[in-house]
Motif scaffolding. Structure first.
Motif, PDB file in Angstrom:
ATOM      1  N   ALA A  74       0.841  -1.204   0.000  1.00 19.23           N
ATOM      2  CA  ALA A  74       0.000   0.000   0.000  1.00 19.23           C
ATOM      3  C   ALA A  74       0.875   1.251   0.000  1.00 19.23           C
ATOM      4  O   ALA A  74       0.580   2.237  -0.680  1.00 19.23           O
ATOM      5  CB  ALA A  74      -0.914  -0.006   1.228  1.00 19.23           C
ATOM      6  N   LEU A  75       1.980   1.181   0.733  1.00 20.58           N
ATOM      7  CA  LEU A  75       2.909   2.304   0.788  1.00 20.58           C
ATOM      8  C   LEU A  75       3.497   2.583  -0.601  1.00 20.58           C
ATOM      9  O   LEU A  75       3.645   3.735  -1.017  1.00 20.58           O
ATOM     10  CB  LEU A  75       4.021   1.971   1.781  1.00 20.58           C
ATOM     11  N   LEU A  76       3.781   1.483  -1.318  1.00 19.47           N
ATOM     12  CA  LEU A  76       4.305   1.600  -2.693  1.00 19.47           C
ATOM     13  C   LEU A  76       3.294   2.333  -3.579  1.00 19.47           C
ATOM     14  O   LEU A  76       3.633   3.277  -4.297  1.00 19.47           O
ATOM     15  CB  LEU A  76       4.578   0.194  -3.237  1.00 19.47           C
ATOM     16  N   GLY A  77       2.028   1.887  -3.516  1.00 17.92           N
ATOM     17  CA  GLY A  77       0.977   2.524  -4.317  1.00 17.92           C
ATOM     18  C   GLY A  77       0.819   3.993  -3.947  1.00 17.92           C
ATOM     19  O   GLY A  77       0.775   4.865  -4.821  1.00 17.92           O
ATOM     20  N   TRP A  78       0.775   4.276  -2.669  1.00 15.18           N
ATOM     21  CA  TRP A  78       0.599   5.649  -2.195  1.00 15.18           C
ATOM     22  C   TRP A  78       1.747   6.538  -2.675  1.00 15.18           C
ATOM     23  O   TRP A  78       1.542   7.653  -3.150  1.00 15.18           O
ATOM     24  CB  TRP A  78       0.487   5.648  -0.669  1.00 15.18           C
ATOM     25  N   THR A  79       2.980   6.006  -2.573  1.00 15.49           N
ATOM     26  CA  THR A  79       4.147   6.797  -2.966  1.00 15.49           C
ATOM     27  C   THR A  79       4.074   7.177  -4.446  1.00 15.49           C
ATOM     28  O   THR A  79       4.281   8.331  -4.816  1.00 15.49           O
ATOM     29  CB  THR A  79       5.443   6.005  -2.690  1.00 15.49           C
TER      30      THR A  79
END
Lengths: 173, 190
Positions: free
Chosen positions: A5-10
């Motif tokens: 999710a952090l990857l997508g958000w970034t």
């Protein structure tokens, strides 16, 4: 937040920083994916950018490279969708209303105001890539020769990039 | 401007997307929809092009979206974006899988290093070309230089830099009663 999710958000917020060309967002992308989150190393980031150059379509597809290195296929999908879909949706929405928006003086002023910022961001992107890709006299010379050939328009960009690869291979760069 | 059938639009954007690698991508789209087919005039293309410089998000897909919207409505926007993105995404994914599987053979590493250096030349050239169109207003060169220093050597967060530089830059281009408006940054498509 899970790392996926952090990857997508970034990549989602990185995509909205790309004003005036994807190149401008490279310094921040490198800071995020290399320095802060360690999804790829600095060298892999440069390799990924070269692979994106080799692929048709925009260089910002590098999101897919980083996503795959971090979390395999799901990572590639999440990063790619986050990079392109929200920004494209916004673009379609604004394209619909653009002709009426454009008549307002402040919108025209914003067009003019963003141009030099976009240019500065792009130059920053070139600087970031230069710091990893140019590390000795040979690579510096190669970059300058590529610049000169492209400036004069002797060869299309893809040919110059591929010839650079051949030169690197021959010289064992 | 004319309306184009969706299937035809997708066909043309697919071909254009596939043949446009290595930079200068907007030029390929210009060639496809203005020069070869006359679907849009130069002025209409430039409007979309400028819009995409203002819009956040990857330029090339945004340009495909706005051109697609003009030519074939909402379906055209979606179709055009998918046409220029999906083939490249698949190619890059395959290259990435190979890169990850084999690690990097010594030969491939040398090749990539050479490519990386050539790409630096390409980026410098693109920035130099765009400088002409972007530096029209007096003071713009200061804005560009400060932006470069902040995000490049100083490595300040890009969002912060845009947040500070945009009001500053707007001061230079703000609408004025007497003086004519500065021309929008509509440099000819590369």
């Amino acid at each position: 937040m899970s790392d996926l999710a952090l990857l997508g958000w970034t990549f989602l917020w990185l995509s909205f920083l790309a004003v005036g060309g994807g190149l401008g967002v490279l310094p921040e992308m490198q800071r995020q994916v290399v320095t802060i989150h360690h999804w790829v190393t600095a060298q892999q980031f440069v390799d990924g950018y070269s692979l994106a150059q080799l692929s048709p379509g925009p260089n910002m597809l590098i999101a897919i490279f980083v996503g795959y290195r971090a979390h395999g296929l799901p990572g590639a999908l999440v990063a790619g969708v986050a990079m392109f879909v929200p920004a494209a949706t916004l673009a379609a929405f604004i394209a619909r209303h653009w002709d009426s928006l454009r008549e307002r003086p402040w919108v025209r002023a914003a067009e003019g105001a963003l141009a030099p910022i976009g240019l500065g961001l792009m130059a920053g992107g070139a600087y970031t890539l230069t710091r990893s890709a140019v590390y000795d006299a040979f690579t510096a010379g190669l970059a300058l020769v590529a610049f000169a050939i492209l400036w004069r328009g002797f060869l299309p960009p893809i040919a110059v990039v591929l010839l650079g690869g051949v030169a690197g291979w021959l010289a064992r760069a | 401007m004319m309306r184009v059938r969706l299937a035809r639009l997708i066909q043309v954007f697919l071909l254009t997307g596939l043949s446009s690698f290595g930079g200068g991508r907007s030029a390929h789209l210009h060639d496809a929809v203005v020069v070869r087919r006359g679907w849009l005039t130069n002025a209409e293309f430039l409007q979309s092009f400028t819009l995409c410089q203002v819009l956040p998000g990857p330029n090339f897909s945004n340009l495909a979206v706005t051109l697609g919207y003009r030519l074939a409505g909402a379906g055209g926007a979606a179709g055009a974006a998918a046409s220029v993105l999906v083939p490249g995404a698949i190619v890059l994914l395959i290259l990435t899988v190979i890169y990850s599987r084999t690690g990097l053979a010594e030969d491939a590493r040398h090749f990539l290093h050479g490519m990386g250096a050539a790409v630096v030349g390409l980026l410098l050239m693109t920035a130099a070309r765009l400088a002409r169109g972007a530096l029209r207003v007096p003071g713009a060169v200061v804005v560009a230089a400060l932006t470069f220093l902040s995000v490049g050597p100083l490595r300040i967060n890009t969002a912060v830099v845009i947040g500070v530089m945009l009001p500053l830059s707007l001061l230079l281009t703000r609408p004025r009663r007497q003086a004519p408006l500065p021309a929008p940054p509509a440099e000819p498509p590369p």
